[in-house]
Scaffold this motif. Structure first.
Motif, short mmCIF file in Angstrom:
data_model
loop_
_atom_site.label_atom_id
_atom_site.label_comp_id
_atom_site.label_asym_id
_atom_site.label_seq_id
_atom_site.Cartn_x
_atom_site.Cartn_y
_atom_site.Cartn_z
N ASP A 1 0.82 -1.20 0.00
CA ASP A 1 0.00 0.00 0.00
C ASP A 1 0.87 1.27 0.00
OD1 ASP A 1 0.85 0.28 2.63
OD2 ASP A 1 -1.16 0.31 3.48
N ALA A 2 0.23 2.40 -0.27
CA ALA A 2 0.93 3.69 -0.41
C ALA A 2 1.64 4.08 0.88
CB ALA A 2 -0.06 4.77 -0.84
N ARG A 3 1.02 3.84 2.02
CA ARG A 3 1.62 4.24 3.29
C ARG A 3 2.90 3.45 3.57
NH1 ARG A 3 1.86 3.74 8.79
NH2 ARG A 3 1.51 5.68 9.95
N GLN A 4 2.87 2.16 3.36
CA GLN A 4 4.05 1.33 3.58
C GLN A 4 5.16 1.70 2.60
OE1 GLN A 4 4.77 -0.69 6.09
NE2 GLN A 4 6.78 -1.08 5.22
N ARG A 5 4.80 1.93 1.36
CA ARG A 5 5.82 2.31 0.36
C ARG A 5 6.44 3.66 0.71
NH1 ARG A 5 9.95 1.72 -1.98
NH2 ARG A 5 10.20 2.43 -4.11
N LEU A 6 5.61 4.64 1.13
CA LEU A 6 6.14 5.95 1.51
C LEU A 6 7.06 5.81 2.73
CD1 LEU A 6 6.28 9.00 1.15
CD2 LEU A 6 4.19 9.18 2.52
N LYS A 7 6.70 4.98 3.67
CA LYS A 7 7.55 4.75 4.84
C LYS A 7 8.92 4.23 4.41
CE LYS A 7 7.92 2.02 9.06
NZ LYS A 7 7.30 0.98 9.89
N LYS B 1 14.71 5.06 3.59
CA LYS B 1 15.86 4.84 2.71
C LYS B 1 16.50 6.15 2.24
CE LYS B 1 17.23 2.51 -1.53
NZ LYS B 1 16.77 1.74 -2.68
N LYS B 2 15.67 7.14 1.89
CA LYS B 2 16.20 8.33 1.22
C LYS B 2 16.18 9.61 2.04
CE LYS B 2 15.05 6.67 -3.39
NZ LYS B 2 14.34 6.98 -4.64
N ALA B 3 15.38 9.67 3.09
CA ALA B 3 15.24 10.94 3.82
C ALA B 3 15.76 10.89 5.26
CB ALA B 3 13.77 11.38 3.83
N LEU B 4 15.73 9.73 5.88
CA LEU B 4 16.14 9.60 7.27
C LEU B 4 17.66 9.44 7.35
CD1 LEU B 4 15.36 9.27 10.28
CD2 LEU B 4 15.11 6.82 9.82
N GLN B 5 18.29 10.34 8.10
CA GLN B 5 19.74 10.30 8.27
C GLN B 5 20.05 10.23 9.77
OE1 GLN B 5 21.59 13.58 6.17
NE2 GLN B 5 19.95 13.55 4.66
N ILE B 6 21.06 9.44 10.12
CA ILE B 6 21.48 9.29 11.51
C ILE B 6 22.82 10.02 11.68
CG2 ILE B 6 22.04 7.66 13.34
CD1 ILE B 6 19.10 7.52 12.36
N GLY B 7 22.94 10.78 12.76
CA GLY B 7 24.16 11.55 13.04
C GLY B 7 23.83 12.66 14.02
N ILE C 1 15.41 14.28 9.19
CA ILE C 1 14.52 13.84 8.11
C ILE C 1 14.57 14.90 7.02
CG2 ILE C 1 12.19 13.19 7.47
CD1 ILE C 1 11.93 12.76 10.64
N ASP C 2 15.27 14.60 5.96
CA ASP C 2 15.40 15.52 4.84
C ASP C 2 14.33 15.17 3.81
OD1 ASP C 2 16.19 17.37 3.01
OD2 ASP C 2 18.23 16.59 2.76
N ALA C 3 13.10 15.49 4.15
CA ALA C 3 11.96 15.13 3.29
C ALA C 3 12.03 15.80 1.92
CB ALA C 3 10.65 15.49 3.98
N LYS C 4 12.76 16.90 1.83
CA LYS C 4 12.89 17.58 0.54
C LYS C 4 13.62 16.70 -0.48
CE LYS C 4 12.41 21.96 2.80
NZ LYS C 4 12.02 21.38 4.07
N HIS D 1 9.86 15.82 -4.22
CA HIS D 1 9.83 16.25 -5.62
C HIS D 1 9.71 15.08 -6.59
CE1 HIS D 1 11.90 19.53 -3.46
NE2 HIS D 1 11.10 20.26 -4.21
N ASP D 2 9.83 13.89 -6.09
CA ASP D 2 9.80 12.69 -6.92
C ASP D 2 8.36 12.34 -7.29
OD1 ASP D 2 11.33 10.16 -7.81
OD2 ASP D 2 9.60 9.39 -6.68
N PRO D 3 8.07 12.05 -8.56
CA PRO D 3 6.70 11.76 -8.96
C PRO D 3 6.10 10.53 -8.28
CG PRO D 3 8.12 11.94 -10.89
CD PRO D 3 8.99 12.09 -9.69
N GLU D 4 6.90 9.48 -8.07
CA GLU D 4 6.38 8.29 -7.40
C GLU D 4 5.98 8.62 -5.97
OE1 GLU D 4 7.58 3.69 -6.31
OE2 GLU D 4 9.19 5.17 -6.51
N THR D 5 6.88 9.27 -5.25
CA THR D 5 6.59 9.66 -3.88
C THR D 5 5.42 10.62 -3.83
OG1 THR D 5 8.95 9.42 -3.40
CG2 THR D 5 7.62 10.56 -1.76
#
Length: 181
Positions: A2-8, A13-19, A33-36, A40-44
């Motif tokens: 589903d969309a929620r699981q895929r967005l998570k 993978k791409k927005a959450l950074q540890i440091g 969380i660098d949501a930016k 901008h991605d069409p799938e997201t």
């Protein structure tokens, strides 16, 4: 999936950074969380549009928008989803932190009518200060706040700051920091 699981998964993978990071409000955090990186991605964007449109449901909504910069791609994702999937017209309203220095010197971009109802969106809510800035500008322009939706709530006081409004995050930070589904 589903969309929620895929967005998570995309957020993890791409927005959450540890440091070690300094946040916009001046506080420090051991994650960011660098949501930016993803909005901008069409799938997201399609997942975001579907999820937020579903959260709005049958609620009367004249506009969707929020503070530049993070809210605008989100608002357009919802607006496009609403129109192309449901033939519902929900125009986007952009809110500036500071008035334009030239031309009309406006805080608000978009054609609005006083008394209209707006859903305010945001990528990440920490303290809620940015969302409250947008709300102040929107109310000054004569709009009513229908609800507030964020992609992520960092659980840093934003929910309490927004307690006078109908606020719903898609994810809490705890969900994103967990690796199991």
């Amino acid at each position: 999936m589903d969309a929620r699981q895929r967005l998570k998964e995309i957020l993890q993978k791409k927005a959450l950074q540890i440091g070690r990071f300094t946040l916009a409000h001046g506080g420090e955090s051991n994650y960011y969380i660098d949501a930016k990186q993803i909005i901008h991605d069409p799938e997201t964007g399609s997942f975001i549009g579907e999820l937020i449109y579903g959260m709005i449901g049958d609620r009367h909504t004249d506009y969707i928008g929020g503070l530049m910069y993070g809210a605008i791609p989100i608002a357009f994702s919802v607006s496009h989803y609403a129109f192309y999937q449901h033939r519902k017209n929900i125009p986007v309203v952009c809110v500036r932190k500071e008035a334009k220095k030239h031309g009309t010197q406006k805080y608000i971009e978009g054609t609005i009518e006083k008394g209209g109802r707006i859903v305010v969106v945001e990528d990440v809510v920490s303290t809620g200060k940015s969302v409250l800035t947008a709300i102040d500008r929107l109310k000054e322009a004569g709009l009513e706040i229908s609800m507030i939706i964020s992609i992520v709530d960092r659980d840093m006081g934003g929910r309490e700051s927004l307690r006078d409004y109908d606020y719903h995050p898609i994810f809490s930070i705890d969900e994103l920091l967990r690796t199991e589904p």
